[in-house]
Design a protein around this motif. Sequence first.
Motif, PDB file in Angstrom:
ATOM      1  N   PHE A 124      11.114   1.163  -3.452  1.00 59.96           N
ATOM      2  CA  PHE A 124       9.954   1.577  -3.840  1.00 59.96           C
ATOM      3  C   PHE A 124       9.853   1.863  -5.253  1.00 59.96           C
ATOM      4  O   PHE A 124      11.016   2.106  -5.947  1.00 59.96           O
TER       5      PHE A 124
ATOM      6  N   VAL B 271       2.749   9.758  -0.667  1.00 58.05           N
ATOM      7  CA  VAL B 271       2.758   8.168   0.370  1.00 58.05           C
ATOM      8  C   VAL B 271       4.082   7.710   0.383  1.00 58.05           C
ATOM      9  O   VAL B 271       4.414   7.345   1.476  1.00 58.05           O
ATOM     10  N   VAL B 272       4.692   7.700  -0.785  1.00 60.42           N
ATOM     11  CA  VAL B 272       6.002   7.105  -0.573  1.00 60.42           C
ATOM     12  C   VAL B 272       7.012   7.812   0.089  1.00 60.42           C
ATOM     13  O   VAL B 272       7.701   7.519   0.995  1.00 60.42           O
TER      14      VAL B 272
ATOM     15  N   ARG C 209       0.767   9.568  -5.666  1.00 64.96           N
ATOM     16  CA  ARG C 209       1.631   8.848  -4.751  1.00 64.96           C
ATOM     17  C   ARG C 209       2.870   9.141  -4.237  1.00 64.96           C
ATOM     18  O   ARG C 209       3.361   8.550  -3.408  1.00 64.96           O
TER      19      ARG C 209
ATOM     20  N   THR D  76       0.802  -1.384   0.012  1.00 66.33           N
ATOM     21  CA  THR D  76      -0.113   0.155   0.040  1.00 66.33           C
ATOM     22  C   THR D  76       0.905   1.383  -0.199  1.00 66.33           C
ATOM     23  O   THR D  76       0.418   2.264  -0.229  1.00 66.33           O
ATOM     24  N   GLU D  77       2.072   1.267   0.349  1.00 69.54           N
ATOM     25  CA  GLU D  77       3.001   2.289   0.280  1.00 69.54           C
ATOM     26  C   GLU D  77       3.992   2.349  -1.211  1.00 69.54           C
ATOM     27  O   GLU D  77       4.900   2.859  -1.329  1.00 69.54           O
ATOM     28  N   ASP D  78       3.542   1.415  -2.064  1.00 72.07           N
ATOM     29  CA  ASP D  78       4.257   1.245  -3.281  1.00 72.07           C
ATOM     30  C   ASP D  78       5.683   0.751  -3.009  1.00 72.07           C
ATOM     31  O   ASP D  78       6.781   1.324  -3.690  1.00 72.07           O
ATOM     32  N   GLU D  79       5.896  -0.105  -2.166  1.00 72.47           N
ATOM     33  CA  GLU D  79       7.015  -0.836  -1.944  1.00 72.47           C
ATOM     34  C   GLU D  79       6.923  -2.278  -2.420  1.00 72.47           C
ATOM     35  O   GLU D  79       5.855  -3.080  -2.455  1.00 72.47           O
TER      36      GLU D  79
ATOM     37  N   ASP E   7      -3.788   8.380  -0.492  1.00 69.94           N
ATOM     38  CA  ASP E   7      -3.613   7.010   0.196  1.00 69.94           C
ATOM     39  C   ASP E   7      -4.694   5.939   0.641  1.00 69.94           C
ATOM     40  O   ASP E   7      -4.622   4.912   1.196  1.00 69.94           O
TER      41      ASP E   7
ATOM     42  N   ARG F 293       6.200   9.634   2.707  1.00 67.41           N
ATOM     43  CA  ARG F 293       5.905   9.640   4.327  1.00 67.41           C
ATOM     44  C   ARG F 293       6.549   8.385   4.605  1.00 67.41           C
ATOM     45  O   ARG F 293       6.939   8.091   5.866  1.00 67.41           O
ATOM     46  N   ALA F 294       6.417   7.208   3.694  1.00 66.35           N
ATOM     47  CA  ALA F 294       6.980   6.100   4.117  1.00 66.35           C
ATOM     48  C   ALA F 294       8.444   6.191   4.282  1.00 66.35           C
ATOM     49  O   ALA F 294       9.173   5.560   5.375  1.00 66.35           O
TER      50      ALA F 294
END
Length: 373
Positions: free
Chosen positions: A310, A335-336, A332, A299-302, A362, A338-339
């Motif tokens: 990522f 989102v990335v 996104r 969900t975090e594109d990892e 997100d 933030r991760a």
Amino acid sequence: MQSYDVLVVGAGAAGVGIGCALQELTLTPNQWLIIDRTAVGSSFRHWPCEMRLITPSFPGNDFGVIDLNAVTPHTSPALSLAAEHPSGPDYARYLCSLAEHFELPIRTDVSVTAVEPADDGFIVRTTSEPLHARLVIWAAGEFQYPRTTGFCGAEQCLLASTVSSWNHIMGTDPIIIGGYESGMDAAIHLARRGMAVRVIDAGTPWDTIDTDPSRTLSPYTQERLRALPNGALTLIGETRVERVVTVAEGYYVFTNHHPVPLFSAMAPILATGFAGSLSSPAIAPLFARRDDGYVVLTTEDESTITPGLFVVGPNVRHDDLIFCFIYKFRQRFAVVARAIGQRLGLPTDGLDWYRERGMFLDDLSCCDTTCAC
């Protein structure tokens, strides 16, 4: 060996966009780096000179409507370039202006040959020197990785992505294999020159109606098609090319639906899409794959099998959601970022304004493409 907390691979729209988001984490210049094998916006610089962004730019930022082609919440290609549909070189100029304004740490002429997981992150092998990174963001795009297979004789075709100008193409009877955006863009420019253009596609994308513009031709392309004279294009749908054969006089294109092959004195133009940079042997083994070939992401594109790796850009997919346009995949970046910030123990409140400006997607359950009419 130089070591970084974050290494971004690719300095196109995705790389520069995620770079601007990472700046909100207050990373110091020696903590992270963006590398590119040629230059900032390189893919855009290689577009045919007639090609334009199909999504329109308009400076609506002050009213809460971010320019569709912007990669940050507070910039507008329409404003800086004075263009509604910028050319590739124009858009590269926009990306360069962002890189300069935000002082992004970019190193060009660095090509990645391998990404190797290590106990404390990754060793990224390059054509210059190996680099160490705790976290890697793959932001390389698609345009420089065209799909070149699919039928026998495909290598005899002219790749649409290698054409510098459609005015350089000589002949009268081109056959274009592929009826989506790049194929139709080629068809439009050649038809405008008076050529008798034939377009072959396994489906009928020119007739597809879908509220998701990733699954149908853009309004910009449909409008240009309608402006062509009647009979300028011959559209051959629901037809699969099986092989291309070269003879002294030209090229025969054999299909599954026509007992007599199509003939052209010109090399057929191949415009069947892009394999994408994630097909590169340097990175491909580090991802699990879906049945359709796209990579599986968290969900975090990892990567689901290589923690710390990522993906940002047009290669991102989640279920049936396609993030191939700039206005989609830019959602996104935060989102990335933030991760990344959480992984490094950095404050992420600088990303809040991405959410306030509608560039922080997100919650994918809100992606409803249903339109009333």
